[in-house]
Design a protein around this motif. Sequence first.
Motif, mmCIF file in Angstrom:
data_model
loop_
_atom_site.group_PDB
_atom_site.id
_atom_site.type_symbol
_atom_site.label_atom_id
_atom_site.label_comp_id
_atom_site.label_asym_id
_atom_site.label_seq_id
_atom_site.Cartn_x
_atom_site.Cartn_y
_atom_site.Cartn_z
ATOM 1 N N ILE A 207 63.087 68.179 3.935
ATOM 2 C CA ILE A 207 64.100 67.771 4.905
ATOM 3 C C ILE A 207 63.762 68.577 6.145
ATOM 4 O O ILE A 207 63.951 69.788 6.193
ATOM 5 C CB ILE A 207 65.520 68.039 4.392
ATOM 6 C CG1 ILE A 207 65.776 67.166 3.150
ATOM 7 C CG2 ILE A 207 66.552 67.747 5.476
ATOM 8 C CD1 ILE A 207 67.131 67.387 2.507
ATOM 9 N N SER A 208 63.216 67.901 7.153
ATOM 10 C CA SER A 208 62.413 68.539 8.191
ATOM 11 C C SER A 208 63.006 68.421 9.588
ATOM 12 O O SER A 208 63.491 67.355 9.983
ATOM 13 C CB SER A 208 61.016 67.905 8.179
ATOM 14 O OG SER A 208 60.263 68.264 9.310
ATOM 15 N N VAL A 209 62.905 69.516 10.346
ATOM 16 C CA VAL A 209 63.260 69.503 11.767
ATOM 17 C C VAL A 209 62.084 68.998 12.600
ATOM 18 O O VAL A 209 62.236 68.141 13.468
ATOM 19 C CB VAL A 209 63.685 70.910 12.230
ATOM 20 C CG1 VAL A 209 63.938 70.938 13.734
ATOM 21 C CG2 VAL A 209 64.934 71.351 11.489
ATOM 22 N N VAL A 210 60.892 69.512 12.331
ATOM 23 C CA VAL A 210 59.723 69.147 13.129
ATOM 24 C C VAL A 210 59.415 67.654 13.024
ATOM 25 O O VAL A 210 58.816 67.066 13.944
ATOM 26 C CB VAL A 210 58.498 70.001 12.730
ATOM 27 C CG1 VAL A 210 57.930 69.561 11.391
ATOM 28 C CG2 VAL A 210 57.419 69.957 13.809
ATOM 29 N N ALA A 211 59.857 67.007 11.955
ATOM 30 C CA ALA A 211 59.614 65.567 11.793
ATOM 31 C C ALA A 211 60.323 64.741 12.853
ATOM 32 O O ALA A 211 59.957 63.580 13.080
ATOM 33 C CB ALA A 211 60.040 65.108 10.402
ATOM 34 N N ASN A 212 61.329 65.288 13.515
ATOM 35 C CA ASN A 212 61.946 64.579 14.631
ATOM 36 C C ASN A 212 60.966 64.390 15.783
ATOM 37 O O ASN A 212 61.065 63.409 16.531
ATOM 38 C CB ASN A 212 63.161 65.364 15.157
ATOM 39 C CG ASN A 212 64.360 65.276 14.246
ATOM 40 O OD1 ASN A 212 64.990 64.231 14.133
ATOM 41 N ND2 ASN A 212 64.690 66.382 13.589
ATOM 42 N N ILE A 213 60.045 65.338 15.931
ATOM 43 C CA ILE A 213 59.085 65.336 17.035
ATOM 44 C C ILE A 213 57.735 64.796 16.591
ATOM 45 O O ILE A 213 57.081 64.051 17.315
ATOM 46 C CB ILE A 213 58.891 66.771 17.583
ATOM 47 C CG1 ILE A 213 60.227 67.362 17.993
ATOM 48 C CG2 ILE A 213 57.916 66.778 18.754
ATOM 49 C CD1 ILE A 213 60.946 66.595 19.061
ATOM 50 N N GLU A 214 57.303 65.183 15.408
ATOM 51 C CA GLU A 214 55.988 64.805 14.890
ATOM 52 C C GLU A 214 56.141 64.151 13.508
ATOM 53 O O GLU A 214 55.656 64.683 12.497
ATOM 54 C CB GLU A 214 55.092 66.049 14.808
ATOM 55 C CG GLU A 214 54.632 66.581 16.145
ATOM 56 C CD GLU A 214 53.559 65.694 16.790
ATOM 57 O OE1 GLU A 214 52.905 64.926 16.047
ATOM 58 O OE2 GLU A 214 53.378 65.774 18.014
#
Length: 303
Positions: A207-214
Amino acid sequence: MTETHFSGVYPAMTTPFTPEGDIDFEQLQTDARRLVDAGVDGLVPVGSTGESATLTHDEHVEVVEAVIEAVDDVPVIAGSGSNSTREALELSKRSADAGADGLLLISPYYNKPEPAGMEEHYRTIADAVDVPQIVYNVPSRTGRNIDVDTVVSLASHENIAGYKAASGDLNRVSEVVERTRDEAFDVLSGDDGLTLPVLSVGGTGTISVVANIEPERTCALVGAALSGDFERARAIHHELGPLTRQLFVETNPIPVKEAMQMRGHGSARMRPPLSRLSEEHRDRLRELLSELEGRELEQEAER
């Protein structure tokens, strides 16, 4: 309840706001569709990254409904936790009634319950709401670690389907994986910098924060690791490393919302008491985003 398997990449979505401070539902749905088009396996609105602590209960449910309306081919896991069991139960019921496919339940913060109270909190919700639920351990926000024994005990409940690990302690994560292997129970990374290590000890996704950008790179990393291609996974892990670290130089989601604005994905507006990313960190963030975009263009040119 049918068995659910949480595997892959689940972006912890941000909640965009208008200049007046209201929820920007149009941008929210645009973000949801963008992430699904990038190949993510599910969406997680109204968690910590979604500034859930500053939303009213009605707004909370409206965000869940809007994300569900925007996408129809991936599961939507609604953040529905609280430090009050009664409040978490109400939010969980309302989220499930709105059509959420699963629930992400942060452990009770500020109260700092003992293990018996912690387990009773989760079992109360799991007994009453018949959708898959993920126990979320993030002691940096809550002030209390969930004991491994408590997690293992909860894993036997038919509605408790997973564990989001955000303690920064890989030994703890590894022990949870080891002791729940006989259960229908998934362990997901909640620390972007530890996603690859968590997958290496048996985790099933992030469950990822960076996945919002990349989102594409995050999906490639997780997909490679789950298929056993750890050489490729390591390469992507290190490629994303500088951005991942920069996204946590200030309280999440301050940096990621700034990054989304830089990429043209809405505004970086926060709800008080959170504030915009400080000027001293913006140039470095912009530089890292530009570097990653440049690599994308180079890779596309080589194809």
